[in-house]
Design an enzyme around this catalytic site. Structure first.
Site, PDB file in Angstrom:
ATOM      1  N   ARG A   1       4.370  -5.420  -8.270  1.00  0.00           N
ATOM      2  CA  ARG A   1       4.534  -6.671  -9.006  1.00  0.00           C
ATOM      3  C   ARG A   1       4.759  -6.332 -10.471  1.00  0.00           C
ATOM      4  O   ARG A   1       4.118  -5.420 -11.029  1.00  0.00           O
ATOM      5  CB  ARG A   1       3.277  -7.554  -8.865  1.00  0.00           C
ATOM      6  CG  ARG A   1       3.114  -8.235  -7.513  1.00  0.00           C
ATOM      7  CD  ARG A   1       4.213  -9.260  -7.220  1.00  0.00           C
ATOM      8  NE  ARG A   1       4.040  -9.931  -5.933  1.00  0.00           N
ATOM      9  CZ  ARG A   1       4.618  -9.560  -4.784  1.00  0.00           C
ATOM     10  NH1 ARG A   1       5.424  -8.520  -4.752  1.00  0.00           N
ATOM     11  NH2 ARG A   1       4.415 -10.251  -3.680  1.00  0.00           N
TER      12      ARG A   1
ATOM     13  N   HIS B   1      14.152  -7.351  -6.580  1.00  0.00           N
ATOM     14  CA  HIS B   1      13.068  -7.593  -5.615  1.00  0.00           C
ATOM     15  C   HIS B   1      13.591  -7.536  -4.171  1.00  0.00           C
ATOM     16  O   HIS B   1      13.440  -8.486  -3.395  1.00  0.00           O
ATOM     17  CB  HIS B   1      12.407  -8.949  -5.908  1.00  0.00           C
ATOM     18  CG  HIS B   1      11.016  -9.068  -5.334  1.00  0.00           C
ATOM     19  ND1 HIS B   1       9.988  -9.695  -5.987  1.00  0.00           N
ATOM     20  CD2 HIS B   1      10.488  -8.631  -4.157  1.00  0.00           C
ATOM     21  CE1 HIS B   1       8.877  -9.654  -5.241  1.00  0.00           C
ATOM     22  NE2 HIS B   1       9.171  -9.005  -4.121  1.00  0.00           N
TER      23      HIS B   1
HETATM   24  P1  NDP Z   1      -2.674  -3.595   0.653  1.00  0.00           P
HETATM   25  O1  NDP Z   1      -3.486  -4.792   0.340  1.00  0.00           O
HETATM   26  O2  NDP Z   1      -2.586  -3.133   2.055  1.00  0.00           O
HETATM   27  O3  NDP Z   1      -3.177  -2.338  -0.225  1.00  0.00           O
HETATM   28  C1  NDP Z   1      -3.523  -2.456  -1.554  1.00  0.00           C
HETATM   29  C2  NDP Z   1      -4.000  -1.105  -2.068  1.00  0.00           C
HETATM   30  O4  NDP Z   1      -4.200  -1.214  -3.491  1.00  0.00           O
HETATM   31  C3  NDP Z   1      -5.331  -0.673  -1.470  1.00  0.00           C
HETATM   32  O5  NDP Z   1      -5.340   0.712  -1.255  1.00  0.00           O
HETATM   33  C4  NDP Z   1      -6.329  -1.030  -2.563  1.00  0.00           C
HETATM   34  O6  NDP Z   1      -7.493  -0.249  -2.609  1.00  0.00           O
HETATM   35  C5  NDP Z   1      -5.501  -0.756  -3.802  1.00  0.00           C
HETATM   36  N1  NDP Z   1      -6.065  -1.481  -4.946  1.00  0.00           N
HETATM   37  C6  NDP Z   1      -6.242  -2.809  -5.099  1.00  0.00           C
HETATM   38  N2  NDP Z   1      -6.802  -3.092  -6.276  1.00  0.00           N
HETATM   39  C7  NDP Z   1      -7.000  -1.896  -6.901  1.00  0.00           C
HETATM   40  C8  NDP Z   1      -7.539  -1.504  -8.150  1.00  0.00           C
HETATM   41  N3  NDP Z   1      -8.006  -2.409  -9.018  1.00  0.00           N
HETATM   42  N4  NDP Z   1      -7.592  -0.198  -8.437  1.00  0.00           N
HETATM   43  C9  NDP Z   1      -7.134   0.727  -7.574  1.00  0.00           C
HETATM   44  N5  NDP Z   1      -6.595   0.431  -6.369  1.00  0.00           N
HETATM   45  C10 NDP Z   1      -6.534  -0.865  -6.040  1.00  0.00           C
HETATM   46  O7  NDP Z   1      -1.216  -3.890   0.063  1.00  0.00           O
HETATM   47  P2  NDP Z   1       0.201  -3.453   0.640  1.00  0.00           P
HETATM   48  O8  NDP Z   1       0.263  -1.977   0.693  1.00  0.00           O
HETATM   49  O9  NDP Z   1       0.533  -4.208   1.868  1.00  0.00           O
HETATM   50  O10 NDP Z   1       1.178  -4.018  -0.513  1.00  0.00           O
HETATM   51  C11 NDP Z   1       0.983  -3.699  -1.872  1.00  0.00           C
HETATM   52  C12 NDP Z   1       1.774  -4.665  -2.728  1.00  0.00           C
HETATM   53  O11 NDP Z   1       3.170  -4.401  -2.635  1.00  0.00           O
HETATM   54  C13 NDP Z   1       1.674  -6.133  -2.315  1.00  0.00           C
HETATM   55  O12 NDP Z   1       0.480  -6.727  -2.815  1.00  0.00           O
HETATM   56  C14 NDP Z   1       2.909  -6.744  -2.938  1.00  0.00           C
HETATM   57  O13 NDP Z   1       2.608  -7.218  -4.233  1.00  0.00           O
HETATM   58  C15 NDP Z   1       3.872  -5.577  -3.043  1.00  0.00           C
HETATM   59  N6  NDP Z   1       5.049  -5.738  -2.174  1.00  0.00           N
HETATM   60  C16 NDP Z   1       6.293  -5.720  -2.752  1.00  0.00           C
HETATM   61  C17 NDP Z   1       7.407  -5.862  -1.983  1.00  0.00           C
HETATM   62  C18 NDP Z   1       8.768  -5.825  -2.597  1.00  0.00           C
HETATM   63  O14 NDP Z   1       9.748  -6.201  -1.943  1.00  0.00           O
HETATM   64  N7  NDP Z   1       8.913  -5.354  -3.804  1.00  0.00           N
HETATM   65  C19 NDP Z   1       7.327  -6.048  -0.520  1.00  0.00           C
HETATM   66  C20 NDP Z   1       5.972  -6.039  -0.022  1.00  0.00           C
HETATM   67  C21 NDP Z   1       4.875  -5.887  -0.826  1.00  0.00           C
HETATM   68  P3  NDP Z   1      -8.551  -0.213  -1.383  1.00  0.00           P
HETATM   69  O15 NDP Z   1      -7.908   0.757  -0.429  1.00  0.00           O
HETATM   70  O16 NDP Z   1      -9.789   0.278  -1.956  1.00  0.00           O
HETATM   71  O17 NDP Z   1      -8.630  -1.615  -0.854  1.00  0.00           O
HETATM   72  C1  OXD Z   2       6.056  -9.366  -0.518  1.00  0.00           C
HETATM   73  C2  OXD Z   2       7.243  -9.288  -1.336  1.00  0.00           C
HETATM   74  O1  OXD Z   2       4.968  -9.341  -1.078  1.00  0.00           O
HETATM   75  O2  OXD Z   2       8.347  -9.536  -0.826  1.00  0.00           O
HETATM   76  O3  OXD Z   2       6.199  -9.445   0.704  1.00  0.00           O
HETATM   77  O4  OXD Z   2       7.164  -8.967  -2.518  1.00  0.00           O
END
Ligand code: NDP
Ligand code: OXD
Length: 307
Positions: free
Chosen positions: A222, A270
């Site tokens: 993001r 995106h």
């Molecule tokens: P998940 O919720 O599966 O994983 C999030 C990870 O981030 C976890 O390992 C979590 O730690 C870690 N995390 C969260 N907060 C913190 C923090 N404060 N400090 C350190 N680590 C932290 O998310 P996804 O992998 O499914 O997706 C990640 C992001 O990718 C989504 O939220 C979305 O915004 C973005 N995205 C973008 C897309 C695009 O097209 N550009 C498509 C899909 C997603 P812990 O393991 O301890 O919980």
């Molecule tokens: C998602 C994205 O979060 O498209 O799925 O960014």
């Protein structure tokens, strides 16, 4: 009982048809033309306008149409007790890995330099850039898959998450105190964190200064996780050699934003992992049925933690 799709600015014909096929007994309503708001008990959301969900009095559950839920949770009028689920999909992971592979090879083979040289008709062959160490911020569904993927390709991979993870072939770090150790050696930093109050502007001046000088930043998570001004300054000083951004604080990226014209920036709109309508619909239908049966939804998010 009906399902409301509150997904502005997206063509939904295919989603509606597929959902009707999966849930033939259920009415599918599409915001803003909701015929019977009181009958809606399940809402599928993506960047919903604030207040729209709060106006549906009989909702039982919410479903994100994507993997991220930050825009859904940013609506301060969202009823606090409604469960919220998100999409977790191997297709989404596969497209993210394909995007990241492409970006890695783009920089490794110096396409950024060659494309700039082309503008000046410069013929300057160079050997590939040394990208040996990769750090992935966020080791969830997408981040863990990316870290494992690059480790399997022979890269030295570190990863950083909130809680301690164990991923074979990946040096895992956790928590704010281990951020600098996680990123210190990385030639490329890939951000796959969710946007939450704890990660907003996480990549600020101080943390960008902890990266290896001359490293490359890839943000596919993001936009608001990166401090725009700090990134521009880091690119200008050479602390960061290049940045590939798929996500932005404001989308579409405003015409006057300096990112459009900053040397060393590669921008995509995106598209790194776009929700696949077919698999999303299957998950939406499954969660709808689970809610009707009084069961917890799959891929439910923790609303207090924000992801
Ligand atoms: P998940 O919720 O599966 O994983 C999030 C990870 O981030 C976890 O390992 C979590 O730690 C870690 N995390 C969260 N907060 C913190 C923090 N404060 N400090 C350190 N680590 C932290 O998310 P996804 O992998 O499914 O997706 C990640 C992001 O990718 C989504 O939220 C979305 O915004 C973005 N995205 C973008 C897309 C695009 O097209 N550009 C498509 C899909 C997603 P812990 O393991 O301890 O919980
Ligand atoms: C998602 C994205 O979060 O498209 O799925 O960014």
């Amino acid at each position: 009982m009906s399902v409301a799709l509150i997904i502005p600015d997206r063509k939904l014909d295919g989603v509606i048809a597929a959902l009707q096929q999966q849930l033939p007994e259920v009415a599918i309503e599409v915001w803003p033309q909701l015929q019977n708001p009181a009958a809606v008990d399940f809402a599928v959301l993506w960047k919903q306008p604030p207040g729209v969900v709060a106006a549906l009095p009989n909702l039982k559950a919410l479903q994100s149409f994507g993997a991220g839920v930050d825009s859904i949770l940013s609506d301060s009028t969202l009823p606090p007790d409604l469960p919220l689920a998100r999409i977790v999909d191997p297709h989404l992971t596969a497209s993210m890995l394909q995007y990241l592979d492409t970006v890695l090879n783009y920089y490794r083979l110096r396409f950024d330099e060659f494309s700039a040289n082309q503008q000046q008709q410069l013929w300057k062959p160079r050997s590939p850039r040394r990208i040996q160490q990769i750090c992935v911020l966020g080791l969830g569904e997408l981040g863990a898959a990316a870290a494992q993927h690059f480790a399997a390709l022979g890269y030295q991979v570190s990863g950083w998450s909130g809680s301690q993870r164990q991923i074979s072939g990946v040096q895992c770090f956790a928590g704010p105190n281990q951020f600098s150790a996680a990123v210190a050696q990385a030639d490329m930093l890939i951000c796959l964190l969710p946007l939450t109050p704890a990660t907003e502007n996480l990549l600020n001046k101080t943390r960008l200064a902890q990266l290896k000088p001359g490293s490359i930043l890839v943000n596919v998570a993001r936009g608001a996780i990166v401090d725009d001004e700090a990134l521009l300054a880091a690119l200008h000083s050479g602390q960061i050699a290049a940045a590939c951004l798929d996500v932005f604080r404001t989308e579409p990226l405003p015409a006057e934003h300096p990112f459009w014209h900053t040397p060393g920036m590669l921008l995509t709109p995106h598209i790194s992992a776009v929700t696949n309508a077919d698999t999303a619909v299957a998950q939406i239908a499954e969660n709808y049925r689970r809610v009707q049966a009084g069961l917890p939804m799959v891929n439910q998010v923790d609303r207090t933690r924000g992801y």
